[in-house]
Design a protein around this motif. Structure first.
Motif, short mmCIF file in Angstrom:
data_model
loop_
_atom_site.label_atom_id
_atom_site.label_comp_id
_atom_site.label_asym_id
_atom_site.label_seq_id
_atom_site.Cartn_x
_atom_site.Cartn_y
_atom_site.Cartn_z
N GLN A 1 0.84 -1.21 0.00
CA GLN A 1 0.00 0.00 0.00
C GLN A 1 0.87 1.25 0.00
N GLN A 2 1.93 1.21 0.80
CA GLN A 2 2.84 2.36 0.88
C GLN A 2 3.58 2.59 -0.43
N ASP A 3 4.09 1.52 -1.03
CA ASP A 3 4.91 1.64 -2.25
C ASP A 3 4.10 1.79 -3.53
N ALA A 4 2.89 1.19 -3.55
CA ALA A 4 2.15 1.15 -4.82
C ALA A 4 0.66 1.43 -4.70
N GLY A 5 0.16 1.59 -3.48
CA GLY A 5 -1.27 1.83 -3.31
C GLY A 5 -2.12 0.63 -3.66
N MET A 6 -1.56 -0.57 -3.47
CA MET A 6 -2.33 -1.78 -3.79
C MET A 6 -2.13 -2.83 -2.70
N PRO A 7 -3.15 -3.68 -2.51
CA PRO A 7 -3.00 -4.78 -1.55
C PRO A 7 -2.14 -5.91 -2.12
N HIS A 8 -1.74 -6.80 -1.24
CA HIS A 8 -0.91 -7.94 -1.62
C HIS A 8 -1.58 -8.79 -2.71
N LEU A 9 -2.89 -8.96 -2.63
CA LEU A 9 -3.59 -9.75 -3.64
C LEU A 9 -3.37 -9.18 -5.04
N TYR A 10 -3.45 -7.88 -5.20
CA TYR A 10 -3.28 -7.27 -6.52
C TYR A 10 -1.85 -7.49 -7.02
N TYR A 11 -0.88 -7.36 -6.12
CA TYR A 11 0.51 -7.64 -6.48
C TYR A 11 0.63 -9.09 -6.96
N SER A 12 0.01 -10.01 -6.23
CA SER A 12 0.08 -11.44 -6.59
C SER A 12 -0.49 -11.69 -7.98
N ILE A 13 -1.57 -11.01 -8.31
CA ILE A 13 -2.16 -11.16 -9.65
C ILE A 13 -1.16 -10.68 -10.70
N LEU A 14 -0.60 -9.50 -10.50
CA LEU A 14 0.38 -8.97 -11.46
C LEU A 14 1.59 -9.90 -11.57
N ALA A 15 2.09 -10.38 -10.45
CA ALA A 15 3.27 -11.25 -10.45
C ALA A 15 2.99 -12.55 -11.19
N ASN A 16 1.83 -13.15 -10.94
CA ASN A 16 1.49 -14.39 -11.64
C ASN A 16 1.39 -14.18 -13.14
N LEU A 17 0.80 -13.09 -13.55
CA LEU A 17 0.71 -12.81 -14.99
C LEU A 17 2.08 -12.58 -15.59
N SER A 18 2.96 -11.91 -14.86
CA SER A 18 4.29 -11.60 -15.38
C SER A 18 5.14 -12.85 -15.62
N GLU A 19 4.83 -13.92 -14.92
CA GLU A 19 5.62 -15.15 -15.02
C GLU A 19 5.24 -15.99 -16.24
N GLU A 20 4.16 -15.62 -16.91
CA GLU A 20 3.71 -16.37 -18.09
C GLU A 20 4.40 -15.83 -19.34
N PRO A 21 4.74 -16.72 -20.29
CA PRO A 21 5.43 -16.28 -21.51
C PRO A 21 4.74 -15.13 -22.24
N GLU A 22 3.42 -15.14 -22.34
CA GLU A 22 2.71 -14.06 -23.02
C GLU A 22 2.06 -13.10 -22.03
N ARG A 23 2.43 -13.22 -20.76
CA ARG A 23 1.92 -12.38 -19.67
C ARG A 23 0.40 -12.41 -19.58
N GLN A 24 -0.16 -13.60 -19.78
CA GLN A 24 -1.61 -13.75 -19.69
C GLN A 24 -1.99 -15.12 -19.18
N LEU A 25 -3.17 -15.18 -18.54
CA LEU A 25 -3.70 -16.44 -18.02
C LEU A 25 -5.21 -16.42 -18.12
N ARG A 26 -5.78 -17.60 -18.30
CA ARG A 26 -7.24 -17.72 -18.17
C ARG A 26 -7.61 -17.32 -16.76
N MET A 27 -8.75 -16.70 -16.60
CA MET A 27 -9.19 -16.25 -15.29
C MET A 27 -9.30 -17.42 -14.30
N THR A 28 -9.77 -18.58 -14.76
CA THR A 28 -9.88 -19.71 -13.84
C THR A 28 -8.51 -20.17 -13.36
N ASP A 29 -7.52 -20.15 -14.23
CA ASP A 29 -6.17 -20.54 -13.83
C ASP A 29 -5.56 -19.51 -12.87
N LEU A 30 -5.84 -18.25 -13.11
CA LEU A 30 -5.35 -17.19 -12.23
C LEU A 30 -6.01 -17.29 -10.86
#
Length: 171
Positions: A33-62
């Motif tokens: 929240q201090q560094d980016a104005g977002m909760p840990h969950l939002y960071y986790s979503i971004l991090a999981n997407l970033s780890e994919e070759p095309e930076r995308q995932l089906r919503m169910t997989d995410l």
């Protein structure tokens, strides 16, 4: 059925575990929240997407990776979409499903805040443990998660498969 009460050792271990989990989640949320104005969950979503070759995932997989309900994920992705960090697309191979994709702006934000997040994780968790304890932590965590997923039978009762009223199909 007889209640299997925790013995004193188990009760101390349980309370220590719960205390650590709550304090760690609070620490991570406050830092993000201090560094980016977002909760840990939002960071986790971004991090999981970033780890994919095309930076995308089906919503169910995410939802499965983040261990949350589809409706909670839909809410979070909608917020990230409004901020320009994620975009949602129709799934090309399954018209009922949708995909969350990390935008270039989302990747830039993630790259900016990741070092602070990693330092917080390191100082809060790994700096407190010996290398042997790190292995034990992984083993214990995998065992607990596996048992919980097994108890739920991998069926509809795991969070990422639960349907809630009002949530759209995120197939």
């Amino acid at each position: 059925m007889t209640t299997r009460w925790l013995n004193p050792d188990e009760m101390r271990a349980w309370r220590a575990y719960i205390s650590a989990v709550f304090l760690l989640e609070d620490t991570l949320d406050r830092q993000l929240q201090q560094d980016a104005g977002m909760p840990h969950l939002y960071y986790s979503i971004l991090a999981n997407l970033s780890e994919e070759p095309e930076r995308q995932l089906r919503m169910t997989d995410l939802a499965e990776r983040t261990k949350i309900t589809r409706s909670r994920l839909t809410y979070a992705v909608t917020r990230l979409e409004k901020d320009g960090l994620v975009r949602r697309e129709q799934c090309r191979w399954d018209k009922r499903g949708s995909i969350a994709a990390l935008t270039d702006e989302g990747l830039a934000i993630l790259e900016r805040i990741a070092p602070g997040h990693v330092e917080t994780v390191r100082s809060a968790v790994f700096d407190q443990l010996t290398p042997e304890q790190v292995g034990q932590l992984e083993e214990i965590s995998r065992r607990i998660a596996g048992a919980l997923e097994g108890q739920q039978g991998g069926g509809e009762d795991v969070p990422w498969r639960r349907r809630s009223s009002g949530a759209g199909c995120e197939g």
